[in-house]
Write a protein that holds these residues in place. Structure first.
Motif, PDB file in Angstrom:
ATOM      1  N   HIS A 268      52.306 -21.648  45.895  1.00  0.00           N
ATOM      2  CA  HIS A 268      51.325 -22.020  45.099  1.00  0.00           C
ATOM      3  C   HIS A 268      50.729 -20.771  44.115  1.00  0.00           C
ATOM      4  O   HIS A 268      51.441 -20.112  44.009  1.00  0.00           O
ATOM      5  CB  HIS A 268      49.923 -22.189  46.319  1.00  0.00           C
ATOM      6  CG  HIS A 268      49.827 -21.154  46.937  1.00  0.00           C
ATOM      7  ND1 HIS A 268      50.408 -20.352  47.979  1.00  0.00           N
ATOM      8  CD2 HIS A 268      48.865 -19.906  46.686  1.00  0.00           C
ATOM      9  CE1 HIS A 268      49.744 -19.286  48.514  1.00  0.00           C
ATOM     10  NE2 HIS A 268      49.066 -18.884  47.750  1.00  0.00           N
TER      11      HIS A 268
ATOM     12  N   ILE B 199      47.839 -22.343  53.859  1.00  0.00           N
ATOM     13  CA  ILE B 199      47.974 -21.414  53.107  1.00  0.00           C
ATOM     14  C   ILE B 199      46.669 -20.459  53.137  1.00  0.00           C
ATOM     15  O   ILE B 199      45.517 -20.995  53.401  1.00  0.00           O
ATOM     16  CB  ILE B 199      47.667 -22.061  51.448  1.00  0.00           C
ATOM     17  CG1 ILE B 199      48.878 -22.796  51.204  1.00  0.00           C
ATOM     18  CG2 ILE B 199      47.600 -21.087  50.371  1.00  0.00           C
ATOM     19  CD1 ILE B 199      48.800 -23.874  49.873  1.00  0.00           C
TER      20      ILE B 199
ATOM     21  N   SER C 144      53.040 -15.583  45.729  1.00  0.00           N
ATOM     22  CA  SER C 144      52.500 -16.290  46.265  1.00  0.00           C
ATOM     23  C   SER C 144      52.341 -15.860  47.808  1.00  0.00           C
ATOM     24  O   SER C 144      51.755 -16.159  48.761  1.00  0.00           O
ATOM     25  CB  SER C 144      52.661 -17.615  46.322  1.00  0.00           C
ATOM     26  OG  SER C 144      53.551 -18.212  46.667  1.00  0.00           O
TER      27      SER C 144
ATOM     28  N   SER D  75      46.499 -13.879  48.287  1.00  0.00           N
ATOM     29  CA  SER D  75      47.323 -14.405  49.175  1.00  0.00           C
ATOM     30  C   SER D  75      47.910 -13.623  50.291  1.00  0.00           C
ATOM     31  O   SER D  75      48.380 -12.692  50.028  1.00  0.00           O
ATOM     32  CB  SER D  75      48.510 -15.437  48.828  1.00  0.00           C
ATOM     33  OG  SER D  75      47.948 -16.287  47.889  1.00  0.00           O
TER      34      SER D  75
ATOM     35  N   GLY E  73      53.745 -19.788  53.951  1.00  0.00           N
ATOM     36  CA  GLY E  73      52.959 -20.936  53.661  1.00  0.00           C
ATOM     37  C   GLY E  73      53.851 -21.599  52.304  1.00  0.00           C
ATOM     38  O   GLY E  73      54.724 -21.081  51.815  1.00  0.00           O
TER      39      GLY E  73
END
Length: 391
Positions: free
Chosen positions: A333, A155, A326, A167, A330
């Protein structure tokens, strides 16, 4: 200059002239003069005592040729191949000199702080040579190799001294990565782990200062009919204290898995369990009030707070929208900022500042390599000049 200006009017006067143009003119005139002379004229010299002077062997050229042609002139072949029918077309261009491109630096140094699950590499900053024209997907692969974890577990997020910024998603260009704030790479905890105890004592409820409003009670977890209460969610947490310009992050950023159906009290206990290593002492059980506020980062609304009165705050629709935003590459989250008032922060954590990050040797190595003036060899210039390209 006087001799040259007699043979070429363009070089008369005191104006500046291009060195390459002069070189081409000089080679052309020398080739014409030497090629136009007959072999007898080339070997004829001034009379000397003892007989005529002989030219050294190898200096005579056939009529119309000269050393300029044999040393400087060549042909450049350009091959064009159709990608469909594979037909090839070749063209030849004569030249006396080539203007070679100089290859520019293709990478830049970028420091990434790894937040991994192993104790030895818990917080370490590594230096990477990221491609200038690369994407976040390239950075994710590099971080995965550095941390020896699968790329799909990485992440990437920018974290400033005031908290989370954003992100990083795989399709994004790497040009702006790390400009707004340092880049952090988080490894999520295992999918199955022993849960933290839910019976952690808590301190008395701290009066919550006035600020942005909480989520309305009419839009709580009961609106999320399609979610199972037993699902787990990845949470990225950072702790901040203060208000306005004095707002500052303290302690290490955290990453944990939590059940979607937990109550506010259970969520608070999980966060305190993650912070047990930096707490000044035990948190006395004198009430069940909220010790802090939790703000959602990266949602649609500019400032969204979870409500302690919500029976299942992680099932709120705003959490789902944050999961969708997000980014790709990855694991999904949610970024949360845990906001403490200064008195509670000082009582529980003292003068704790940001986490201490150890620099790996690669940080110094990459800074030194990219701080030096970029150099290249003549062979690299030729390789760039003759590199295949798609037109």
């Amino acid at each position: 200059q006087n001799i040259v200006s007699k043979h070429s009017s363009q070089f008369r006067g005191n104006a500046q002239h291009d060195a390459l143009e002069f070189l081409l003119w000089l080679l052309d005139r020398m080739h014409e003069d030497l090629g136009a002379a007959s072999p007898a004229q080339q070997s004829r010299g001034a009379p000397q005592v003892g007989g005529p002077r002989r030219s050294p062997p190898g200096t005579q050229y056939p009529r119309g040729q000269s050393f300029v042609q044999s040393h400087f002139q060549a042909q450049y072949r350009s091959s064009l191949t159709c990608p469909h029918c594979l037909k090839q077309s070749n063209t030849f261009d004569p030249f006396l000199c080539i203007s070679l491109p100089i290859p520019l630096r293709q990478t830049r140094a970028l420091n990434v702080t790894l937040v991994l699950q192993c104790e030895r590499w818990r917080f370490v900053r590594v230096g990477l040579a990221v491609p200038l024209l690369g994407t976040v997907a390239d950075l994710r692969e590099m971080v995965a190799r550095e941390g020896r974890i699968p790329p799909e577990q990485v992440i990437l997020a920018e974290v400033s001294p005031r908290g989370f910024l954003r992100s990083l998603s795989d399709p994004e260009a790497l040009g702006a990565a790390g400009e707004a704030g340092p880049v952090y790479a988080f490894q999520p905890p295992p999918a199955r782990r022993a849960g933290w105890p839910r019976s952690l004592p808590t301190s008395p409820a701290v009066p919550r200062p006035e600020g942005p409003r909480l989520l309305p009670s009419t839009a709580r977890s009961s609106d999320c009919l399609h979610r199972a209460p037993g699902g787990r969610i990845l949470l990225l947490l950072c702790n901040t204290a203060g208000t306005g310009p004095q707002l500052a992050r303290f302690g290490p950023p955290l990453v944990l898995r939590e059940e979607r159906g937990v109550s506010w009290e259970q969520l608070q206990q999980s966060i305190l369990a993650q912070l047990r290593g930096v707490l000044r002492g035990e948190v006395r059980a004198q009430g069940t009030g909220a010790l802090f506020r939790i703000r959602l980062v990266g949602g649609v609304a500019p400032c969204t707070y979870l409500s302690p009165q919500d029976p299942r705050p992680l099932c709120h629709p705003a959490i789902d929208r944050a999961l969708q935003l997000s980014g790709t590459g990855g694991p999904p989250h949610v970024k949360l900022t845990v906001e403490w008032d200064m008195s509670t922060k000082e009582r529980l954590f003292g003068s704790l500042q940001e986490e201490v990050v150890q620099d790996a040797e690669s940080v110094r190595r990459q800074q030194q390599a990219h701080g030096q003036q970029h150099s290249c060899t003549l062979d690299e210039c030729f390789q760039l000049y003759t590199k295949e390209e798609q037109v």
